[in-house]
Design an enzyme around this catalytic site. Structure first.
Site, PDB file in Angstrom:
ATOM      1  N   ASN A   1     -10.415  -2.930  -6.846  1.00 53.44           N
ATOM      2  CA  ASN A   1      -9.619  -1.932  -7.578  1.00 53.44           C
ATOM      3  C   ASN A   1     -10.183  -1.582  -8.962  1.00 53.44           C
ATOM      4  O   ASN A   1      -9.784  -0.586  -9.561  1.00 53.44           O
ATOM      5  CB  ASN A   1      -8.157  -2.381  -7.728  1.00 53.44           C
TER       6      ASN A   1
ATOM      7  N   ASP B   1       0.834  -1.209   0.000  1.00 47.43           N
ATOM      8  CA  ASP B   1       0.000   0.000   0.000  1.00 47.43           C
ATOM      9  C   ASP B   1       0.872   1.265   0.000  1.00 47.43           C
ATOM     10  O   ASP B   1       2.014   1.239   0.460  1.00 47.43           O
ATOM     11  CB  ASP B   1      -0.891  -0.031   1.261  1.00 47.43           C
TER      12      ASP B   1
HETATM   13  C1  FPP Z   1      -2.336   0.036  -3.318  1.00 45.88           C
HETATM   14  O1  FPP Z   1      -1.741   1.237  -3.017  1.00 45.88           O
HETATM   15  C2  FPP Z   1      -1.571  -0.589  -4.376  1.00 45.88           C
HETATM   16  C3  FPP Z   1      -2.094  -1.083  -5.515  1.00 45.88           C
HETATM   17  C4  FPP Z   1      -3.544  -1.066  -5.809  1.00 45.88           C
HETATM   18  C5  FPP Z   1      -1.238  -1.631  -6.591  1.00 45.88           C
HETATM   19  C6  FPP Z   1      -0.016  -2.324  -6.146  1.00 45.88           C
HETATM   20  C7  FPP Z   1       0.774  -2.746  -7.319  1.00 45.88           C
HETATM   21  C8  FPP Z   1       2.103  -2.742  -7.375  1.00 45.88           C
HETATM   22  C9  FPP Z   1       2.953  -2.343  -6.240  1.00 45.88           C
HETATM   23  C10 FPP Z   1       2.809  -3.186  -8.590  1.00 45.88           C
HETATM   24  C11 FPP Z   1       2.599  -4.628  -8.846  1.00 45.88           C
HETATM   25  C12 FPP Z   1       3.583  -5.166  -9.756  1.00 45.88           C
HETATM   26  C13 FPP Z   1       3.347  -6.086 -10.696  1.00 45.88           C
HETATM   27  C14 FPP Z   1       4.477  -6.542 -11.486  1.00 45.88           C
HETATM   28  C15 FPP Z   1       2.005  -6.629 -10.990  1.00 45.88           C
HETATM   29  P1  FPP Z   1      -2.208   2.653  -3.575  1.00 45.88           P
HETATM   30  O2  FPP Z   1      -1.277   3.076  -4.598  1.00 45.88           O
HETATM   31  O3  FPP Z   1      -3.618   2.593  -3.897  1.00 45.88           O
HETATM   32  O4  FPP Z   1      -1.926   3.516  -2.331  1.00 45.88           O
HETATM   33  P2  FPP Z   1      -2.583   4.846  -1.791  1.00 45.88           P
HETATM   34  O5  FPP Z   1      -3.350   4.341  -0.621  1.00 45.88           O
HETATM   35  O6  FPP Z   1      -1.403   5.650  -1.439  1.00 45.88           O
HETATM   36  O7  FPP Z   1      -3.436   5.475  -2.850  1.00 45.88           O
END
Ligand code: FPP
Length: 232
Positions: free
Chosen positions: A61, A13
């Site tokens: 998501n 996250d």
């Molecule tokens: C949640 O944090 C994160 C996600 C929905 C995506 C996570 C994906 C990756 C780290 C990359 C995955 C890699 C591969 C190769 C598939 P957010 O960004 O929504 O956090 P926030 O709460 O700060 O908005």
């Protein structure tokens, strides 16, 4: 007491917030998040972890803006193009949990290729959870179980056998669940599998979570006494 550590799961996250703090787009955070998957996966393998399950995209998501969804769906192509060779050299096996058939065709193709290529690797399973939700997984499992009962293959399921109806068959329970970016939630991740997991909530956002941080989490895990409901 059982302090063996086989399976780590991570809720990655904080990509978006980390990017925003630097006046960058949320996708910039996801890009660095994907780069960090490589660093943390390799560290986990070096530390002897058997299974690393990463929450890369949840069933919820899909509610995000199209541009962000599109970006996240294209990340596996970038990731495997850049890192597959190294993952193969390290004998890391790529696996997937989630609603595979709902992913865009291109994403499915890339993931299928990575799984096929790495299927005989033996060092560590690196599991990507995409279009994954714990409740969704249970619903799918109930449906399959109901069908098995109707077909006369099953009628008296045990706790151990539930695993056969989950998407994580063969991966075992989660020993340690880490969530970055200081949110204290499970967010529908691996609901059955974390029943006895140790939970660690880390302040850093995912792109800043280093192999050293992973090591600190593992040290903390080993200091905890797992009693599984007994007296230890
Ligand atoms: C949640 O944090 C994160 C996600 C929905 C995506 C996570 C994906 C990756 C780290 C990359 C995955 C890699 C591969 C190769 C598939 P957010 O960004 O929504 O956090 P926030 O709460 O700060 O908005």
């Amino acid at each position: 007491m059982n302090n063996q550590l086989n399976h780590i799961a991570i809720i990655m996250d904080g990509n978006g917030r980390w990017a925003k703090k630097q006046d960058q787009k949320r996708t910039f955070g996801h890009f660095h998040g994907a780069e960090n998957v490589r660093n943390v996966a390799i560290a986990a393998q070096e530390l002897g972890i058997k299974v690393l399950t990463l929450f890369a995209f949840s069933t919820e998501n899909w509610k995000r803006p199209l541009e962000e969804i599109d970006y996240l769906m294209k990340l596996p192509a970038y990731f495997f193009d850049k890192f597959m060779k190294e993952l193969m050299e390290r004998q890391i096996k790529i696996e997937f949990i989630g609603h595979f058939s709902r992913l865009p065709q291109g994403t499915q193709k890339v993931l299928k290729r990575a799984m096929e290529q790495s299927k005989n690797n033996t060092a560590m399973k690196l599991v990507f959870a995409m279009d994954y939700g714990g409740r969704d997984e249970l619903v799918e499992g109930f449906k399959r179980y109901a069908q098995d009962v109707v077909d006369g293959r099953e009628n008296n399921i045990t706790e151990d056998e539930v695993e056969n109806y989950l998407m994580t068959t063969g991966l075992g329970d989660v020993d340690l669940l880490i969530r970055t970016s200081m949110e204290y939630r499970i967010s529908n991740f691996l609901l059955w599998q974390i029943a006895y997991a140790e939970l660690l909530f880390v302040e850093k956002p995912w792109p800043k979570f280093t192999p050293e941080d992973l090591k600190l989490c593992i040290d903390e895990y080993h200091q905890r006494q797992r009693r599984f409901g007994g007296l230890g």
